[in-house]
Scaffold this active site. Structure first.
Site, PDB file in Angstrom:
ATOM      1  N   LYS A 190      27.499 -19.110  20.911  1.00  0.00           N
ATOM      2  CA  LYS A 190      26.764 -18.252  21.846  1.00  0.00           C
ATOM      3  C   LYS A 190      27.535 -18.056  23.141  1.00  0.00           C
ATOM      4  CE  LYS A 190      22.272 -17.832  23.962  1.00  0.00           C
ATOM      5  NZ  LYS A 190      20.992 -18.470  24.265  1.00  0.00           N
ATOM      6  N   SER A 229      15.515 -16.828  32.954  1.00  0.00           N
ATOM      7  CA  SER A 229      16.923 -16.826  33.377  1.00  0.00           C
ATOM      8  C   SER A 229      17.506 -15.422  33.238  1.00  0.00           C
ATOM      9  CB  SER A 229      17.732 -17.803  32.520  1.00  0.00           C
ATOM     10  OG  SER A 229      17.196 -19.098  32.625  1.00  0.00           O
ATOM     11  N   HIS A 265      11.498 -23.436  35.140  1.00  0.00           N
ATOM     12  CA  HIS A 265      11.876 -24.688  34.469  1.00  0.00           C
ATOM     13  C   HIS A 265      11.495 -25.888  35.336  1.00  0.00           C
ATOM     14  CE1 HIS A 265      15.262 -22.045  32.703  1.00  0.00           C
ATOM     15  NE2 HIS A 265      14.527 -22.382  31.666  1.00  0.00           N
ATOM     16  N   ARG A 286       4.851 -19.552  28.949  1.00  0.00           N
ATOM     17  CA  ARG A 286       4.594 -18.753  30.141  1.00  0.00           C
ATOM     18  C   ARG A 286       3.485 -17.742  29.908  1.00  0.00           C
ATOM     19  NH1 ARG A 286      10.752 -17.040  30.561  1.00  0.00           N
ATOM     20  NH2 ARG A 286      10.214 -16.923  28.361  1.00  0.00           N
TER      21      ARG A 286
HETATM   22  O1  PNS Z   1      15.873 -21.969  26.505  1.00  0.00           O
HETATM   23  P1  PNS Z   1      15.818 -21.538  25.074  1.00  0.00           P
HETATM   24  O2  PNS Z   1      17.061 -20.758  24.736  1.00  0.00           O
HETATM   25  O3  PNS Z   1      14.551 -20.821  24.733  1.00  0.00           O
HETATM   26  O4  PNS Z   1      15.831 -22.890  24.183  1.00  0.00           O
HETATM   27  C1  PNS Z   1      15.900 -22.839  22.769  1.00  0.00           C
HETATM   28  C2  PNS Z   1      16.420 -24.173  22.228  1.00  0.00           C
HETATM   29  C3  PNS Z   1      17.736 -24.506  22.901  1.00  0.00           C
HETATM   30  C4  PNS Z   1      15.400 -25.256  22.523  1.00  0.00           C
HETATM   31  C5  PNS Z   1      16.594 -24.065  20.682  1.00  0.00           C
HETATM   32  O5  PNS Z   1      17.290 -22.913  20.374  1.00  0.00           O
HETATM   33  C6  PNS Z   1      17.371 -25.251  20.099  1.00  0.00           C
HETATM   34  O6  PNS Z   1      17.041 -26.411  20.277  1.00  0.00           O
HETATM   35  N1  PNS Z   1      18.433 -24.954  19.383  1.00  0.00           N
HETATM   36  C7  PNS Z   1      19.281 -25.981  18.791  1.00  0.00           C
HETATM   37  C8  PNS Z   1      19.480 -25.705  17.314  1.00  0.00           C
HETATM   38  C9  PNS Z   1      18.251 -26.094  16.527  1.00  0.00           C
HETATM   39  O7  PNS Z   1      17.800 -27.231  16.549  1.00  0.00           O
HETATM   40  N2  PNS Z   1      17.697 -25.134  15.769  1.00  0.00           N
HETATM   41  C10 PNS Z   1      16.554 -25.403  14.875  1.00  0.00           C
HETATM   42  C11 PNS Z   1      15.243 -25.125  15.518  1.00  0.00           C
HETATM   43  S1  PNS Z   1      15.061 -23.408  15.709  1.00  0.00           S
END
Ligand code: PNS
Length: 162
Positions: free
Chosen positions: A41, A128, A17, A90
């Site tokens: 979650k 992570s 990150h 990645r």
């Molecule tokens: O680090 P991650 O878990 O891959 O990040 C994913 C994240 C947090 C960017 C994504 O799940 C998110 O923004 N979720 C918030 C809910 C949302 O907007 N969902 C609609 C798009 S899938």
């Protein structure tokens, strides 16, 4: 002024990150590292812990803000008047998920643009989840996460051998 959001779970932040954040912070004026707090979650670190670990790990950068959000990412972006989202890739395996996420976000708000940066190769396998798994079995994670994160992980696991 170009402002962008770098969103994620950051449970916890890793050098992967940080590699992205460091590079993104050079191409935008202000970078918002946005930590998702999804109440449904189960995270390893609480939202407050993830914010603190992330802030402490990013102390050296001065155009970076660390915040949390809940709900839709596009709503958080709109609320802050930001329409650029940065995500990292990645490996090819990330592509399908990121494409789905990008299309969903663009379908919700056509003003949003999602920009991708390729994670530098030395960090391309770090996640992570892998960091936490290796730590649970007592492995060395010092090359993948900053010291404050390493200590916090082992403290939570109940093994203070760092
Ligand atoms: O680090 P991650 O878990 O891959 O990040 C994913 C994240 C947090 C960017 C994504 O799940 C998110 O923004 N979720 C918030 C809910 C949302 O907007 N969902 C609609 C798009 S899938």
């Amino acid at each position: 002024m170009l402002r962008a959001i770098y969103p994620g779970s950051f449970d916890p932040i890793t050098y992967g990150h940080i590699n992205l954040i460091q590079r993104a912070s050079k191409v935008v004026d202000e970078l918002y590292v946005a930590i998702l707090n999804n109440v449904n979650k189960k995270y390893f670190f609480s939202c407050e812990e993830r914010i603190k670990l992330t802030k402490d790990a990013l102390k050296i950068f001065d155009n970076i803000h660390v915040e949390s959000y809940s709900g839709l990412l596009v709503d958080y972006a709109k609320k802050n008047g930001i329409n650029v989202i940065i995500r990292g890739l990645r490996a090819v395996s990330d592509f399908e998920y990121e494409l789905q996420l990008a299309n969903a976000n663009r379908s919700l708000n056509k003003d949003i643009e999602i920009l991708f940066l390729m994670t530098d190769t030395e960090y391309s396998f770090i996640s992570s989840s892998i960091v936490k798994e290796v730590a649970k079995y007592g492995g060395n994670i010092s090359q993948w996460v900053p010291k404050n994160v390493e200590e916090a992980i082992f403290k939570k696991i109940g093994n203070n051998n760092v």
